[in-house]
Design a protein around this motif. Structure first.
Motif, PDB file in Angstrom:
ATOM      1  N   GLY A  98       0.732  -1.270  -0.110  1.00  0.00           N
ATOM      2  CA  GLY A  98      -0.091   0.270  -0.100  1.00  0.00           C
ATOM      3  C   GLY A  98       0.789   1.272  -0.182  1.00  0.00           C
ATOM      4  O   GLY A  98       2.111   1.240   0.570  1.00  0.00           O
ATOM      5  N   GLN A 100       0.444   3.929   1.601  1.00  0.00           N
ATOM      6  CA  GLN A 100       0.800   4.235   3.097  1.00  0.00           C
ATOM      7  C   GLN A 100       2.002   3.778   3.643  1.00  0.00           C
ATOM      8  O   GLN A 100       2.890   4.605   4.205  1.00  0.00           O
ATOM      9  N   ASN A 174      -6.676  14.292  -2.286  1.00  0.00           N
ATOM     10  CA  ASN A 174      -7.342  13.915  -0.997  1.00  0.00           C
ATOM     11  C   ASN A 174      -6.924  14.989   0.068  1.00  0.00           C
ATOM     12  O   ASN A 174      -5.442  14.913   0.258  1.00  0.00           O
ATOM     13  N   ASP A 202       1.821  11.182  -5.558  1.00  0.00           N
ATOM     14  CA  ASP A 202       0.916  10.000  -5.090  1.00  0.00           C
ATOM     15  C   ASP A 202      -0.026  10.216  -6.045  1.00  0.00           C
ATOM     16  O   ASP A 202      -0.744  11.065  -6.102  1.00  0.00           O
ATOM     17  N   ALA A 204      -2.620   8.002  -5.916  1.00  0.00           N
ATOM     18  CA  ALA A 204      -3.868   7.073  -5.406  1.00  0.00           C
ATOM     19  C   ALA A 204      -5.169   7.361  -6.300  1.00  0.00           C
ATOM     20  O   ALA A 204      -5.910   6.235  -6.272  1.00  0.00           O
ATOM     21  N   TYR A 205      -5.649   8.393  -6.922  1.00  0.00           N
ATOM     22  CA  TYR A 205      -6.970   8.618  -7.309  1.00  0.00           C
ATOM     23  C   TYR A 205      -6.871   9.096  -9.083  1.00  0.00           C
ATOM     24  O   TYR A 205      -7.712   9.736  -9.338  1.00  0.00           O
ATOM     25  N   SER A 233      -1.681   2.981  -6.554  1.00  0.00           N
ATOM     26  CA  SER A 233      -2.257   2.127  -5.458  1.00  0.00           C
ATOM     27  C   SER A 233      -3.450   1.393  -5.924  1.00  0.00           C
ATOM     28  O   SER A 233      -4.156   1.993  -6.943  1.00  0.00           O
ATOM     29  N   ALA A 246       0.279  -1.859  -3.624  1.00  0.00           N
ATOM     30  CA  ALA A 246       0.457  -0.528  -4.422  1.00  0.00           C
ATOM     31  C   ALA A 246       1.995  -0.770  -5.162  1.00  0.00           C
ATOM     32  O   ALA A 246       2.348  -1.902  -4.786  1.00  0.00           O
TER      33      ALA A 246
HETATM   34  C1  LIG Z   1      -3.909  10.462  -1.213  1.00  0.00           C
HETATM   35  C2  LIG Z   1      -3.863   9.048  -0.596  1.00  0.00           C
HETATM   36  N1  LIG Z   1      -2.658   8.354  -0.602  1.00  0.00           N
HETATM   37  C3  LIG Z   1      -2.318   7.143  -0.316  1.00  0.00           C
HETATM   38  C4  LIG Z   1      -3.578   6.325   0.568  1.00  0.00           C
HETATM   39  C5  LIG Z   1      -3.349   4.910   1.184  1.00  0.00           C
HETATM   40  O1  LIG Z   1      -3.211   4.103   0.192  1.00  0.00           O
HETATM   41  P1  LIG Z   1      -2.978   2.781   0.301  1.00  0.00           P
HETATM   42  O2  LIG Z   1      -4.338   2.073   0.747  1.00  0.00           O
HETATM   43  O3  LIG Z   1      -2.238   2.375  -0.932  1.00  0.00           O
HETATM   44  O4  LIG Z   1      -1.987   2.506   1.395  1.00  0.00           O
HETATM   45  C6  LIG Z   1      -4.794   7.151   0.678  1.00  0.00           C
HETATM   46  C7  LIG Z   1      -5.749   6.702   1.535  1.00  0.00           C
HETATM   47  O5  LIG Z   1      -6.991   7.295   1.805  1.00  0.00           O
HETATM   48  C8  LIG Z   1      -4.914   8.282   0.115  1.00  0.00           C
HETATM   49  O6  LIG Z   1      -6.011   9.200   0.293  1.00  0.00           O
END
Ligand SMILES: Cc1ncc(COP(=O)(O)O)c(C=O)c1O
Length: 401
Positions: A98, A100, A174, A202, A204-205, A233, A246
């Motif tokens: 992940g 994170q 986010n 990052d 992620a979205y 991710s 991820a």
């Molecule tokens: C911007 C952002 N990065 C990373 C993550 C965490 O991602 P992962 O589940 O791959 O650890 C999140 C989770 O909400 C997120 O919003």
């Protein structure tokens, strides 16, 4: 017993405080609409679940994985080629538990104690906590609503830029639900080259971005790979949050440095999860596009409903959240969150959890469906008057202090 002073740097997570109150309200028989934590309400597609459960039924899959399966690397390379037009070699890719976890470890590979890392404010908390844990000096850069929450490089002093070693950037972002355009990414690369700053993007979205064009990868811009890396991710794209998978992709030296650090602290990702990730990345992608549309529709439904309750909300450009200023005269986001929860059973995240510039805002996680969203809007509409009274009382108290 003397514990590490590192612990002093970590603020207790607001989610735990909200969770405790939630438990108390549930015990009193209250209906709760929990829109705080960002874990999707959507389920993984059946082909992903069957790849995981098929592999998990085989006892031979339970050993240490040690590293990525060749087919997992091939799958993410294929995904980046097809989806983003980015070609990558095996040594430009490493899998992690992940983003994170990756964000928590990457600065061990890039920074020495005291190195300066620039992070967005408002921004996602691990951007700050990860670098801090390895002793880096974290300096936040301001994002302004009136600038669409896109970093304006003119807001960074040349002196700070000369001191900085790393910049963390993430769009769609986010919690503020903002996109950046191609011009921004080109400027970011020029900036990174000029000041010799490493970029961590990052993404992620990237697959939950609204608009006519699919969102690009940072790595698709010329020169990106020379200055930085990207996290991608599976969590939100495939509703895979609990499975933890991820990737870090891009600059080979950084990718390999993180792989080296992680080889000392981890023995690889559970093989059935790797196989499920292969199924996700190489299988039918129509569910991904459908969920992106569904998130956009939910964001619009909630924004329209809140506007009708006298609570105007900024239009979301992506992510699984909705970001909004405080309504009804509230000024303190935690106070408002607690009152909202008590009065309506709706749980949001106070903006202050995302940095000083998040104060005055709250974040809704769209981990729900249109029917529940109507209930959320109705619950808020019914308590608007009461919330206005509480906010007024709060202001009087503050002024008398
Ligand atoms: C911007 C952002 N990065 C990373 C993550 C965490 O991602 P992962 O589940 O791959 O650890 C999140 C989770 O909400 C997120 O919003």
């Amino acid at each position: 017993m003397q514990l590490s002073s590192r612990l002093d740097e970590l603020k207790p997570g607001v989610f735990h405080a909200l969770f405790e109150r939630r438990t108390r309200l549930l015990a009193r028989g209250r209906t709760i609409h929990d829109l705080s934590v960002g874990t999707p309400a959507f389920l993984p597609d059946p082909h992903i679940v069957s790849a995981l459960s098929g592999a998990a039924a085989d006892p031979r899959e339970y050993g240490y994985a040690m590293s990525e399966l060749p087919e997992l690397k091939a799958a993410i390379r294929g995904y980046y080629a097809d989806r983003f037009g980015v070609g990558l070699s095996d040594s430009e890719v490493t899998a992690i538990h992940g983003t994170q976890e990756g964000m928590a470890h990457i600065c061990w590979a890039i920074c020495d104690p005291g190195d300066v890392v620039l992070v967005p404010d408002p921004g996602y908390p691990i951007f700050t906590d990860g670098p801090r844990l390895c002793g880096a000096e974290v300096v936040s850069y301001p994002l302004f609503e009136e600038k669409g929450y896109v970093l304006d490089f003119a807001d960074l002093s040349p002196e700070l830029c000369r001191r900085a070693k790393v910049i963390v950037v993430s769009y769609p972002l986010n919690p503020v639900c903002a996109r950046a355009d191609a011009a921004f990414y080109r400027e970011l690369i020029v900036f990174a080259e000029k000041y010799q700053i490493t970029v961590i993007h990052d993404a992620a979205y990237a697959d939950i971005a609204f608009g006519d064009e699919p969102y690009p990868s940072f790595l698709s811009f010329p020169g990106a790979r020379d200055v930085g890396v990207e996290f991608y991710s599976l969590s939100k794209t495939y509703n895979f949050t609990g499975a933890r998978l991820a990737f870090l992709l891009g600059n080979e030296r950084i990718v390999q440095a993180l792989a080296t650090i992680r080889s000392q602290i981890d023995y690889g990702i559970f093989l059935p999860i790797q196989k499920a990730a292969v199924a996700a990345l190489t299988g039918d992608q129509s569910g991904v596009r459908a969920r992106c549309r569904a998130y956009q529709e939910m964001a619009e439904q909630l924004a329209t409903g809140l506007a009708a309750c006298g609570w105007p909300v900024r239009t979301s450009e992506g992510t699984m959240f909705l970001w909004s200023g405080l309504p009804y005269g509230y000024r303190d986001s935690l106070r408002f969150t607690l009152d909202l929860m008590e009065e309506t059973g709706v749980i949001v995240t106070p903006g202050s959890a995302f940095g000083a510039r998040g104060e005055g805002y709250v974040r809704f996680a769209l981990r729900t469906d249109p029917v529940e969203l109507d209930q959320v809007i109705a619950a808020i509409a019914a308590k608007r008057g009461q919330l206005e009274k509480l906010a007024a009382a709060d202001r009087v108290q503050e002024e008398n202090r």
